[in-house]
Each structure stands twice: as C-alpha cells, then as structure tokens.
Design a protein around this motif. Structure first.
Motif, mmCIF file in Angstrom:
data_model
loop_
_atom_site.group_PDB
_atom_site.id
_atom_site.type_symbol
_atom_site.label_atom_id
_atom_site.label_comp_id
_atom_site.label_asym_id
_atom_site.label_seq_id
_atom_site.Cartn_x
_atom_site.Cartn_y
_atom_site.Cartn_z
ATOM 1 N N ILE A 114 14.917 49.252 -30.729
ATOM 2 C CA ILE A 114 14.175 49.273 -29.468
ATOM 3 C C ILE A 114 15.108 49.730 -28.348
ATOM 4 O O ILE A 114 16.335 49.672 -28.488
ATOM 5 C CB ILE A 114 13.586 47.886 -29.114
ATOM 6 C CG1 ILE A 114 14.704 46.843 -28.930
ATOM 7 C CG2 ILE A 114 12.582 47.434 -30.169
ATOM 8 C CD1 ILE A 114 14.224 45.495 -28.394
ATOM 9 N N ASP A 115 14.502 50.186 -27.234
ATOM 10 C CA ASP A 115 15.326 50.522 -26.077
ATOM 11 C C ASP A 115 15.485 49.272 -25.212
ATOM 12 O O ASP A 115 14.936 48.214 -25.519
ATOM 13 C CB ASP A 115 14.752 51.711 -25.301
ATOM 14 C CG ASP A 115 13.392 51.445 -24.679
ATOM 15 O OD1 ASP A 115 13.008 50.274 -24.502
ATOM 16 O OD2 ASP A 115 12.702 52.440 -24.370
ATOM 17 N N GLU A 116 16.228 49.397 -24.131
ATOM 18 C CA GLU A 116 16.530 48.232 -23.296
ATOM 19 C C GLU A 116 15.306 47.685 -22.559
ATOM 20 O O GLU A 116 15.328 46.556 -22.069
ATOM 21 C CB GLU A 116 17.651 48.572 -22.316
ATOM 22 C CG GLU A 116 18.979 48.771 -23.040
ATOM 23 C CD GLU A 116 20.109 49.186 -22.119
ATOM 24 O OE1 GLU A 116 21.054 48.381 -21.968
ATOM 25 O OE2 GLU A 116 20.039 50.298 -21.572
ATOM 26 N N GLY B 54 12.486 47.314 -24.213
ATOM 27 C CA GLY B 54 11.706 46.677 -25.269
ATOM 28 C C GLY B 54 10.753 47.603 -25.995
ATOM 29 O O GLY B 54 9.976 47.170 -26.844
ATOM 30 N N THR C 89 9.599 50.217 -28.728
ATOM 31 C CA THR C 89 10.014 50.516 -30.094
ATOM 32 C C THR C 89 10.361 51.993 -30.229
ATOM 33 O O THR C 89 9.570 52.858 -29.844
ATOM 34 C CB THR C 89 8.900 50.153 -31.093
ATOM 35 O OG1 THR C 89 8.637 48.755 -30.986
ATOM 36 C CG2 THR C 89 9.319 50.486 -32.520
ATOM 37 N N THR D 175 19.047 46.775 -30.204
ATOM 38 C CA THR D 175 18.739 47.304 -28.875
ATOM 39 C C THR D 175 19.727 48.421 -28.563
ATOM 40 O O THR D 175 20.942 48.230 -28.716
ATOM 41 C CB THR D 175 18.844 46.192 -27.806
ATOM 42 O OG1 THR D 175 17.987 45.115 -28.192
ATOM 43 C CG2 THR D 175 18.430 46.716 -26.441
ATOM 44 N N SER E 212 20.711 52.039 -25.991
ATOM 45 C CA SER E 212 20.553 52.846 -24.783
ATOM 46 C C SER E 212 20.809 54.282 -25.224
ATOM 47 O O SER E 212 21.945 54.636 -25.552
ATOM 48 C CB SER E 212 21.560 52.415 -23.717
ATOM 49 O OG SER E 212 21.512 53.315 -22.635
#
Length: 167
Positions: free
Chosen positions: A105-107, A109, A111, A157, A159
């Motif tokens: 997931i990215d920061e 949230g 997917t 998580t 970036s």
C-alpha cells in the motif's frame, strides 16, 4: 506443524565420490550446507558430510553417500530444511518467503498490489509488485521507498519515488 523451506536444487553429480552440484537459493549457503546439517531431499532426511563453493554453485557430500551410485537418484530434486532451522535475522531483514504474497500500500493506505518476487541486485534487493491493474513494477528495498514492513498484518507500506510507477 513444521513447514519446509526450499534452499536449493540438485543439478547434477560431481565426480565419483558422491558429491552433488547444488544451485543454492538461500542467502546463507555456508550455514545451510554446513557439516552435520540436516536436509531433506525428496522424502529423505540426510546429513551433510561436507560442502564447498564451486563457481556459482555449491558442492555437497552427504554422510554415508560417498559414492556416485548412491546420489544419482537426487538429480533434479529440491533441497529443503524445516522452518525451525531458520536463522535469526537482524531488524529489517526478511526471508523471501516472508515477503512474497504481502499486500503493498502507499502511505495514504491505497492498495498498490502484491509482492510476487524478490531478487538481489548487488546494491540492494528489488521486489516485483503485481499491481491491481495487472501490470508489474519493480521497487528497490531501500529506506526511501519501503517505509514499513508489517508481517503480522501482511502489509508493506511504500513511498513510490518519481519514475518507479510509470502507469
């Protein structure tokens, strides 16, 4: 219940003294193939008599199998250890088997996808992510990209730096 972890594959025999040529798929071949280590090849539990690096491979001799005729049957078979033989890893180190299948997931949230593979480039590991769109992206396992690995929640998580995800 114990699980098996694949650590290599028997490619061929080597010489007449029962040595096996191994393609190691572990970051720790000198420990995994150390003298007196218990391995499984097929359904057989076997003990390492000796091992040594050989070009890009490992040569392995099994206890009580010091003859080519006794080891030919292992050609093409995978080599396993039981998961309770895992080595203790340092903080921030993971086994490939722990990473494959985790959700990414990215920061915020959202997917991104799921880890499908991991390989080492020399500088760092790179993870293959299959996006929810079906496309694949590669992300380096570096602090600037991988922000958190949560094995309990099975989530990573990240970036995504500019250029990593070119839609």
């Amino acid at each position: 219940m114990s699980h098996l972890l694949r650590i290599g594959r028997v490619l061929n025999t080597h010489g007449i003294a029962g040595e096996l040529k191994i393609d190691a798929v572990t970051d720790f071949p000198s420990q995994r193939f150390a003298k007196k280590t218990e391995l499984m090849i097929g359904r057989e539990k076997l003990i390492v008599k000796s091992s040594r690096p050989f070009k890009k491979f490992w040569l392995l001799q099994l206890l009580d199998h010091e003859n080519i005729n006794l080891v030919e049957k292992y050609k093409g078979q995978d080599i396993f250890i039981e998961d309770d033989q895992q080595l203790e890893l340092a903080e921030g180190e993971y086994l490939v088997s722990q990473i494959i299948g985790l959700q990414v997931i990215d920061e915020q949230g959202n997917t991104i996808g799921q880890v499908t593979d991991s390989f080492h480039t020399g500088a760092n590991d790179v993870w293959t992510i299959k996006k929810v769109t079906g496309k694949e992206i590669l992300i380096p396992y570096i602090d600037e990209v991988v922000k958190k690995v949560d094995l309990k929640q099975a989530v990573i998580t990240v970036s995504l730096l500019e250029g990593l995800d070119e839609n």
